[in-house]
Design a protein around this motif. Structure first.
Motif, PDB file in Angstrom:
ATOM      1  N   ILE A 150     -24.008  43.033  -3.286  1.00 22.79           N
ATOM      2  CA  ILE A 150     -24.589  43.084  -4.633  1.00 22.79           C
ATOM      3  C   ILE A 150     -26.109  42.977  -4.549  1.00 22.79           C
ATOM      4  CG2 ILE A 150     -24.768  41.838  -6.835  1.00 22.79           C
ATOM      5  CD1 ILE A 150     -21.777  41.002  -6.363  1.00 22.79           C
ATOM      6  N   VAL A 151     -26.588  42.021  -3.747  1.00 20.42           N
ATOM      7  CA  VAL A 151     -28.034  41.832  -3.584  1.00 20.42           C
ATOM      8  C   VAL A 151     -28.662  43.083  -2.976  1.00 20.42           C
ATOM      9  CG1 VAL A 151     -29.786  40.507  -2.325  1.00 20.42           C
ATOM     10  CG2 VAL A 151     -27.935  39.319  -3.516  1.00 20.42           C
ATOM     11  N   PHE A 169     -30.447  35.871  -6.654  1.00 21.78           N
ATOM     12  CA  PHE A 169     -29.321  36.259  -7.495  1.00 21.78           C
ATOM     13  C   PHE A 169     -28.361  35.084  -7.551  1.00 21.78           C
ATOM     14  CE2 PHE A 169     -24.965  38.141  -7.709  1.00 21.78           C
ATOM     15  CZ  PHE A 169     -25.026  38.578  -9.023  1.00 21.78           C
ATOM     16  N   ASP A 170     -28.007  34.673  -8.756  1.00 23.83           N
ATOM     17  CA  ASP A 170     -27.040  33.587  -8.944  1.00 23.83           C
ATOM     18  C   ASP A 170     -25.675  34.226  -9.181  1.00 23.83           C
ATOM     19  OD1 ASP A 170     -25.366  31.558  -9.904  1.00 23.83           O
ATOM     20  OD2 ASP A 170     -27.033  30.492 -10.838  1.00 23.83           O
ATOM     21  N   VAL A 171     -24.819  34.182  -8.177  1.00 27.84           N
ATOM     22  CA  VAL A 171     -23.522  34.850  -8.248  1.00 27.84           C
ATOM     23  C   VAL A 171     -22.624  34.239  -9.325  1.00 27.84           C
ATOM     24  CG1 VAL A 171     -22.391  33.481  -6.435  1.00 27.84           C
ATOM     25  CG2 VAL A 171     -21.670  35.835  -6.833  1.00 27.84           C
ATOM     26  N   ASP A 172     -22.789  32.951  -9.605  1.00 27.01           N
ATOM     27  CA  ASP A 172     -21.939  32.295 -10.604  1.00 27.01           C
ATOM     28  C   ASP A 172     -22.250  32.736 -12.030  1.00 27.01           C
ATOM     29  OD1 ASP A 172     -20.601  30.825  -8.621  1.00 27.01           O
ATOM     30  OD2 ASP A 172     -22.151  29.268  -8.663  1.00 27.01           O
ATOM     31  N   THR A 173     -23.526  32.977 -12.324  1.00 27.46           N
ATOM     32  CA  THR A 173     -23.909  33.363 -13.683  1.00 27.46           C
ATOM     33  C   THR A 173     -24.240  34.848 -13.816  1.00 27.46           C
ATOM     34  OG1 THR A 173     -26.249  32.870 -13.285  1.00 27.46           O
ATOM     35  CG2 THR A 173     -24.863  31.065 -14.142  1.00 27.46           C
ATOM     36  N   GLY A 174     -24.474  35.520 -12.694  1.00 24.11           N
ATOM     37  CA  GLY A 174     -24.851  36.932 -12.735  1.00 24.11           C
ATOM     38  C   GLY A 174     -26.324  37.149 -13.066  1.00 24.11           C
ATOM     39  N   THR A 221     -40.560  45.096 -20.770  1.00 24.61           N
ATOM     40  CA  THR A 221     -40.265  45.852 -19.547  1.00 24.61           C
ATOM     41  C   THR A 221     -39.097  45.218 -18.810  1.00 24.61           C
ATOM     42  OG1 THR A 221     -42.559  46.542 -19.300  1.00 24.61           O
ATOM     43  CG2 THR A 221     -41.198  46.615 -17.328  1.00 24.61           C
ATOM     44  N   LEU A 222     -39.155  43.904 -18.665  1.00 28.23           N
ATOM     45  CA  LEU A 222     -38.127  43.183 -17.926  1.00 28.23           C
ATOM     46  C   LEU A 222     -36.777  43.305 -18.613  1.00 28.23           C
ATOM     47  CD1 LEU A 222     -38.073  41.456 -15.353  1.00 28.23           C
ATOM     48  CD2 LEU A 222     -38.264  39.455 -16.796  1.00 28.23           C
ATOM     49  N   LYS A 223     -36.744  43.061 -19.900  1.00 24.70           N
ATOM     50  CA  LYS A 223     -35.465  43.044 -20.627  1.00 24.70           C
ATOM     51  C   LYS A 223     -34.956  44.457 -20.920  1.00 24.70           C
ATOM     52  CE  LYS A 223     -34.733  38.686 -20.813  1.00 24.70           C
ATOM     53  NZ  LYS A 223     -33.610  38.111 -20.117  1.00 24.70           N
ATOM     54  N   ALA A 224     -35.774  45.270 -21.549  1.00 20.56           N
ATOM     55  CA  ALA A 224     -35.312  46.596 -21.978  1.00 20.56           C
ATOM     56  C   ALA A 224     -35.157  47.559 -20.815  1.00 20.56           C
ATOM     57  CB  ALA A 224     -36.275  47.175 -23.009  1.00 20.56           C
ATOM     58  N   GLY A 225     -36.063  47.495 -19.856  1.00 18.49           N
ATOM     59  CA  GLY A 225     -36.008  48.446 -18.755  1.00 18.49           C
ATOM     60  C   GLY A 225     -35.218  47.963 -17.565  1.00 18.49           C
ATOM     61  N   VAL A 226     -35.711  46.929 -16.928  1.00 19.99           N
ATOM     62  CA  VAL A 226     -35.132  46.453 -15.673  1.00 19.99           C
ATOM     63  C   VAL A 226     -33.725  45.903 -15.892  1.00 19.99           C
ATOM     64  CG1 VAL A 226     -35.417  44.833 -13.765  1.00 19.99           C
ATOM     65  CG2 VAL A 226     -37.421  45.974 -14.737  1.00 19.99           C
ATOM     66  N   GLU A 227     -33.557  45.024 -16.876  1.00 23.24           N
ATOM     67  CA  GLU A 227     -32.246  44.423 -17.107  1.00 23.24           C
ATOM     68  C   GLU A 227     -31.197  45.480 -17.439  1.00 23.24           C
ATOM     69  OE1 GLU A 227     -31.499  40.458 -19.117  1.00 23.24           O
ATOM     70  OE2 GLU A 227     -30.872  41.847 -20.701  1.00 23.24           O
ATOM     71  N   ASN A 228     -31.533  46.414 -18.321  1.00 24.39           N
ATOM     72  CA  ASN A 228     -30.558  47.455 -18.679  1.00 24.39           C
ATOM     73  C   ASN A 228     -30.163  48.309 -17.481  1.00 24.39           C
ATOM     74  OD1 ASN A 228     -30.412  46.604 -21.316  1.00 24.39           O
ATOM     75  ND2 ASN A 228     -31.884  48.110 -22.073  1.00 24.39           N
ATOM     76  N   VAL A 243     -24.338  41.978 -12.637  1.00 22.34           N
ATOM     77  CA  VAL A 243     -25.565  41.440 -13.238  1.00 22.34           C
ATOM     78  C   VAL A 243     -25.342  41.255 -14.734  1.00 22.34           C
ATOM     79  CG1 VAL A 243     -27.997  41.905 -13.762  1.00 22.34           C
ATOM     80  CG2 VAL A 243     -27.068  42.468 -11.502  1.00 22.34           C
ATOM     81  N   THR A 244     -25.598  40.037 -15.220  1.00 22.81           N
ATOM     82  CA  THR A 244     -25.441  39.745 -16.653  1.00 22.81           C
ATOM     83  C   THR A 244     -26.782  39.703 -17.374  1.00 22.81           C
ATOM     84  OG1 THR A 244     -25.499  37.361 -16.273  1.00 22.81           O
ATOM     85  CG2 THR A 244     -23.317  38.434 -16.307  1.00 22.81           C
TER      86      THR A 244
END
Length: 190
Positions: free
Chosen positions: A115-116, A143-148, A167-174, A183-184
């Protein structure tokens, strides 16, 4: 030597392109004059009143300023420091190995390591090149595998940029959530 400058989405940061490699591989962020002591170039830029941050990218550097400093007054001495450094052929980091922080895929085992590796591949191939265009960088921290949750470090023009959260939320996270279902969410390491 001709050094180009470009505005970044962060009005307090300006991007300088010397027309040759700066770091070549990797990046380095200097948050204060003490950090900058490792590099003669970063030190000379921090000697300029009003400079708050220096970031070295593969073929560019960005410089952050205080809110009351004016680019009209800072640009010429910064250009002079960059030109002096590159025409003197000094090493960027005399006597020091260049290392980037953060966890590596080797810090994880089994499925989590895979995953990483996927997260890092997406960062390296799709996200970091786009962010570099704006004078910044985003590096994997953990990366926190328990929370994603994926933790990322933002550097250069991205650090403190008014649009960095978007940028972080809308671009990278999506993007990460789309390609790596484990990834959550994505958070910034401060």
């Amino acid at each position: 030597m001709f050094i180009q400058t470009e505005a970044t989405p962060n009005p307090e940061v300006l991007k300088f392109l010397p027309g040759q490699p700066v770091m070549g591989e990797g990046t380095r962020d200097f948050r204060d004059a003490d950090d900058a002591a490792a590099s003669p170039l970063a030190s000379s830029i921090f000697d300029i009143e009003g400079v708050t941050r220096v970031f070295f990218g593969p073929d560019f550097l960005t410089v952050g300023k205080t809110g009351d400093a004016e680019w009209a007054h800072l640009k010429a001495p910064i250009l002079a420091a960059v030109m002096d450094h590159f025409t003197s052929n000094q090493p960027l980091f005399p006597g020091e190995g260049e290392a980037a922080g953060g966890h590596t895929a080797g810090d994880y085992e089994g499925e989590t390591a895979q995953i990483v590796a996927e997260i890092k591949d997406l960062l390296d191939t799709r996200i970091r090149p786009a962010v570099a265009q704006d004078g910044g960088d985003i590096l994997f921290d953990r990366f926190d595998v328990d929370t994603g949750v994926v933790w990322l470090n933002m550097h250069g023009a991205c650090s403190g940029c008014p649009s960095s959260t978007a940028t972080l939320k809308a671009g990278v996270e999506n993007m990460l959530k789309h390609y790596v279902p484990e990834v959550t969410r994505v958070e910034q390491t401060l």
